[in-house]
Design a protein around this motif. Structure first.
Motif, PDB file in Angstrom:
ATOM      1  N   VAL A 111      53.012  47.313  39.928  1.00  0.00           N
ATOM      2  CA  VAL A 111      52.278  46.323  38.952  1.00  0.00           C
ATOM      3  C   VAL A 111      50.892  45.522  39.675  1.00  0.00           C
ATOM      4  O   VAL A 111      50.095  45.548  38.795  1.00  0.00           O
ATOM      5  CB  VAL A 111      53.467  45.487  38.189  1.00  0.00           C
ATOM      6  N   LEU A 112      51.005  45.037  40.500  1.00  0.00           N
ATOM      7  CA  LEU A 112      49.991  44.079  41.048  1.00  0.00           C
ATOM      8  C   LEU A 112      48.989  45.181  41.535  1.00  0.00           C
ATOM      9  O   LEU A 112      47.754  44.722  41.033  1.00  0.00           O
ATOM     10  CB  LEU A 112      50.504  43.540  42.449  1.00  0.00           C
ATOM     11  N   VAL A 113      48.993  46.266  42.036  1.00  0.00           N
ATOM     12  CA  VAL A 113      47.867  46.877  42.327  1.00  0.00           C
ATOM     13  C   VAL A 113      47.207  47.771  40.951  1.00  0.00           C
ATOM     14  O   VAL A 113      45.786  47.524  41.174  1.00  0.00           O
ATOM     15  CB  VAL A 113      48.344  48.369  42.991  1.00  0.00           C
ATOM     16  N   ILE A 114      47.850  47.862  40.071  1.00  0.00           N
ATOM     17  CA  ILE A 114      47.264  48.384  38.808  1.00  0.00           C
ATOM     18  C   ILE A 114      46.588  47.067  38.132  1.00  0.00           C
ATOM     19  O   ILE A 114      45.260  47.183  37.892  1.00  0.00           O
ATOM     20  CB  ILE A 114      48.344  48.755  37.867  1.00  0.00           C
ATOM     21  N   LEU A 115      47.008  45.836  38.293  1.00  0.00           N
ATOM     22  CA  LEU A 115      46.528  44.729  37.718  1.00  0.00           C
ATOM     23  C   LEU A 115      45.174  44.289  38.387  1.00  0.00           C
ATOM     24  O   LEU A 115      44.187  44.041  37.826  1.00  0.00           O
ATOM     25  CB  LEU A 115      47.467  43.614  37.800  1.00  0.00           C
ATOM     26  N   ARG A 116      45.384  44.397  39.834  1.00  0.00           N
ATOM     27  CA  ARG A 116      44.359  44.076  40.723  1.00  0.00           C
ATOM     28  C   ARG A 116      43.090  45.068  40.581  1.00  0.00           C
ATOM     29  O   ARG A 116      41.925  44.758  40.252  1.00  0.00           O
ATOM     30  CB  ARG A 116      44.520  44.311  42.218  1.00  0.00           C
ATOM     31  N   THR A 117      43.439  46.424  40.310  1.00  0.00           N
ATOM     32  CA  THR A 117      42.351  47.334  39.936  1.00  0.00           C
ATOM     33  C   THR A 117      41.572  46.954  38.550  1.00  0.00           C
ATOM     34  O   THR A 117      40.425  46.924  38.593  1.00  0.00           O
ATOM     35  CB  THR A 117      42.967  48.696  39.823  1.00  0.00           C
ATOM     36  N   ILE A 118      42.451  46.776  37.587  1.00  0.00           N
ATOM     37  CA  ILE A 118      41.825  46.474  36.320  1.00  0.00           C
ATOM     38  C   ILE A 118      40.918  45.406  36.131  1.00  0.00           C
ATOM     39  O   ILE A 118      39.825  45.129  35.678  1.00  0.00           O
ATOM     40  CB  ILE A 118      42.904  46.476  35.194  1.00  0.00           C
ATOM     41  N   MET A 119      41.312  44.182  37.098  1.00  0.00           N
ATOM     42  CA  MET A 119      40.814  42.780  36.750  1.00  0.00           C
ATOM     43  C   MET A 119      39.542  42.899  37.896  1.00  0.00           C
ATOM     44  O   MET A 119      38.481  42.312  37.409  1.00  0.00           O
ATOM     45  CB  MET A 119      41.909  41.675  37.403  1.00  0.00           C
ATOM     46  N   THR A 120      39.570  43.744  38.787  1.00  0.00           N
ATOM     47  CA  THR A 120      38.455  44.120  39.590  1.00  0.00           C
ATOM     48  C   THR A 120      37.308  44.445  39.156  1.00  0.00           C
ATOM     49  O   THR A 120      36.102  44.299  38.918  1.00  0.00           O
ATOM     50  CB  THR A 120      38.806  44.432  40.894  1.00  0.00           C
ATOM     51  N   ILE A 121      37.790  45.681  38.299  1.00  0.00           N
ATOM     52  CA  ILE A 121      36.861  46.512  37.672  1.00  0.00           C
ATOM     53  C   ILE A 121      36.019  45.638  36.486  1.00  0.00           C
ATOM     54  O   ILE A 121      34.977  45.774  36.289  1.00  0.00           O
ATOM     55  CB  ILE A 121      37.363  47.669  36.943  1.00  0.00           C
ATOM     56  N   SER A 122      36.918  44.813  35.937  1.00  0.00           N
ATOM     57  CA  SER A 122      36.374  44.070  34.721  1.00  0.00           C
ATOM     58  C   SER A 122      35.736  42.771  35.095  1.00  0.00           C
ATOM     59  O   SER A 122      35.256  41.924  34.445  1.00  0.00           O
ATOM     60  CB  SER A 122      37.411  43.742  33.952  1.00  0.00           C
ATOM     61  N   GLY A 123      35.596  42.524  36.638  1.00  0.00           N
ATOM     62  CA  GLY A 123      34.918  41.365  37.055  1.00  0.00           C
ATOM     63  C   GLY A 123      35.667  40.029  37.207  1.00  0.00           C
ATOM     64  O   GLY A 123      34.975  38.987  37.315  1.00  0.00           O
TER      65      GLY A 123
ATOM     66  N   THR B 238      39.914  35.822  39.522  1.00  0.00           N
ATOM     67  CA  THR B 238      41.049  35.290  38.910  1.00  0.00           C
ATOM     68  C   THR B 238      42.438  35.879  39.341  1.00  0.00           C
ATOM     69  O   THR B 238      43.557  35.261  39.425  1.00  0.00           O
ATOM     70  CB  THR B 238      40.956  35.619  37.335  1.00  0.00           C
ATOM     71  N   PHE B 239      42.319  37.250  39.816  1.00  0.00           N
ATOM     72  CA  PHE B 239      43.533  37.913  40.271  1.00  0.00           C
ATOM     73  C   PHE B 239      43.945  37.376  41.605  1.00  0.00           C
ATOM     74  O   PHE B 239      44.955  37.137  41.807  1.00  0.00           O
ATOM     75  CB  PHE B 239      43.052  39.314  40.698  1.00  0.00           C
ATOM     76  N   ALA B 240      42.937  37.026  42.680  1.00  0.00           N
ATOM     77  CA  ALA B 240      43.287  36.116  43.890  1.00  0.00           C
ATOM     78  C   ALA B 240      43.763  34.897  43.550  1.00  0.00           C
ATOM     79  O   ALA B 240      44.724  34.685  44.208  1.00  0.00           O
ATOM     80  CB  ALA B 240      41.905  36.062  44.679  1.00  0.00           C
ATOM     81  N   TYR B 241      43.436  34.230  42.631  1.00  0.00           N
ATOM     82  CA  TYR B 241      44.068  33.057  42.113  1.00  0.00           C
ATOM     83  C   TYR B 241      45.608  33.014  41.546  1.00  0.00           C
ATOM     84  O   TYR B 241      46.321  32.378  41.953  1.00  0.00           O
ATOM     85  CB  TYR B 241      43.220  32.250  41.115  1.00  0.00           C
ATOM     86  N   LEU B 242      45.716  34.155  40.647  1.00  0.00           N
ATOM     87  CA  LEU B 242      47.166  34.559  40.163  1.00  0.00           C
ATOM     88  C   LEU B 242      48.205  34.986  41.592  1.00  0.00           C
ATOM     89  O   LEU B 242      49.067  34.468  41.404  1.00  0.00           O
ATOM     90  CB  LEU B 242      46.991  35.770  39.334  1.00  0.00           C
TER      91      LEU B 242
END
Length: 308
Positions: free
Chosen positions: A32-44, A48-52
């Protein structure tokens, strides 16, 4: 994909399956975290992911930790690097199988949780008392199940020091030497780039050793853990439907056949719980001669004790 979810659901629906459940939780959180990181990184939104992630990993800064105390638990179910989780899950499986076989599922869960807690407390303590580490405290976060895993490794080596694993390129090696090497590597890395992780290893290793020694002396350090888990199981357990009893006034007494609920002649039931002295003697025998040296009765006693 459906079969994957079915496998995960199946691992939680079966009893006496704690090892696979622990591994499944770690893998699901990682995915879940890897998928979320990929999506959030691509979207700029990488920042925010690092903060989460600071809400899942434990901070050495007490000012941050005091507002996120749950991270003392969430950190040892959280991974972001593939090699990190693979190494931890392989060791959890290999050594966890030993703990599960000899002591049962409950003791395995106790070691995993207590090892993670000990690693987290040791991390907080050292980063806030040792000057060399204090200068790093403000920006240090830690995640990963390494503290929990090394607690299980050291516990297995303490319980069964002469048990051997066949390692690639090395051949058969007693697990006490594998655990000793892991502890030495953690000590040598306590001042390196991953100082926090290695310090957590040492906290987990100490817990694993003390847990087995206390268990052999008749005291289970994991009883509070099981009490908490039993409380939450009770909250989510399905309540059995109410049973309605009907009494016929013309038959105030039950027939002898219905009143007799004992087992049939010749059947054997094992309802007695072995004493702590008996379990300690069995554990000592395992340590000296291995599990295979136990009699059938001793194996049954050990199994019943693991279900407590």
């Amino acid at each position: 994909m459906t079969s994957i979810f079915d496998d995960i659901r199946s691992s939680f629906s079966r009893g006496n399956n704690a090892l696979h459940q622990l591994i499944a939780i770690n893998i699901v959180v990682f995915a879940v975290l890897v998928i979320l990181r990929t999506i959030m990184t691509i979207s700029g939104s990488g920042g925010t992911f690092a903060y989460l992630m600071t809400f899942l990993s434990i901070s050495s800064n007490l000012g941050i930790f005091i507002w996120r105390p749950w991270t003392l638990i969430t950190y040892f179910f959280t991974h972001l690097e593939f090699l990190h989780i693979i190494f931890n899950m392989l060791n959890l499986y290999w050594f966890g199988m030993l703990i599960r076989e000899y002591l049962g599922d409950k003791k395995l869960v106790n070691l995993y949780i207590l090892g993670g807690l000990a690693g987290g407390f040791f991390y907080l303590l050292t980063y806030n008392t040792i000057p060399y580490l204090q200068v790093r405290a403000d920006n240090s976060f830690m995640m990963g199940a390494s503290g929990s895993v090394i607690a299980i490794m050291v516990a297995a080596a303490t319980l069964l020091p002469n048990y051997t694993f066949n390692l690639l390129l090395f051949g058969p090696i007693r697990i006490k030497y594998i655990a000793a090497v892991m502890v030495l590597l953690s000590i040598s890395g306590a001042t390196g780039g991953n100082a926090g992780g290695n310090i957590a290893h040492l906290g987990g290793a100490l817990l694993g050793f003390l847990y087995i020694k206390q268990l052999q002396s008749g005291s289970d350090l994991g009883r509070p853990v099981q009490s908490v888990l039993d409380f939450f199981r009770g909250l989510f357990a399905r309540r059995s439907p109410l049973k309605v009893a009907y009494k016929n006034p013309n038959r105030p007494f039950a027939s002898p056949s219905s009143a007799n609920t004992s087992t049939s002649p010749g059947s054997v039931t094992f309802n007695g719980t072995p004493s702590e002295d008996e379990i300690n003697l069995i554990l000592d025998k395992i340590s000296r001669s291995g599990y295979e040296s136990l009699t059938k009765e001793e194996k049954q006693k050990l199994f019943r004790a693991s279900q407590k």
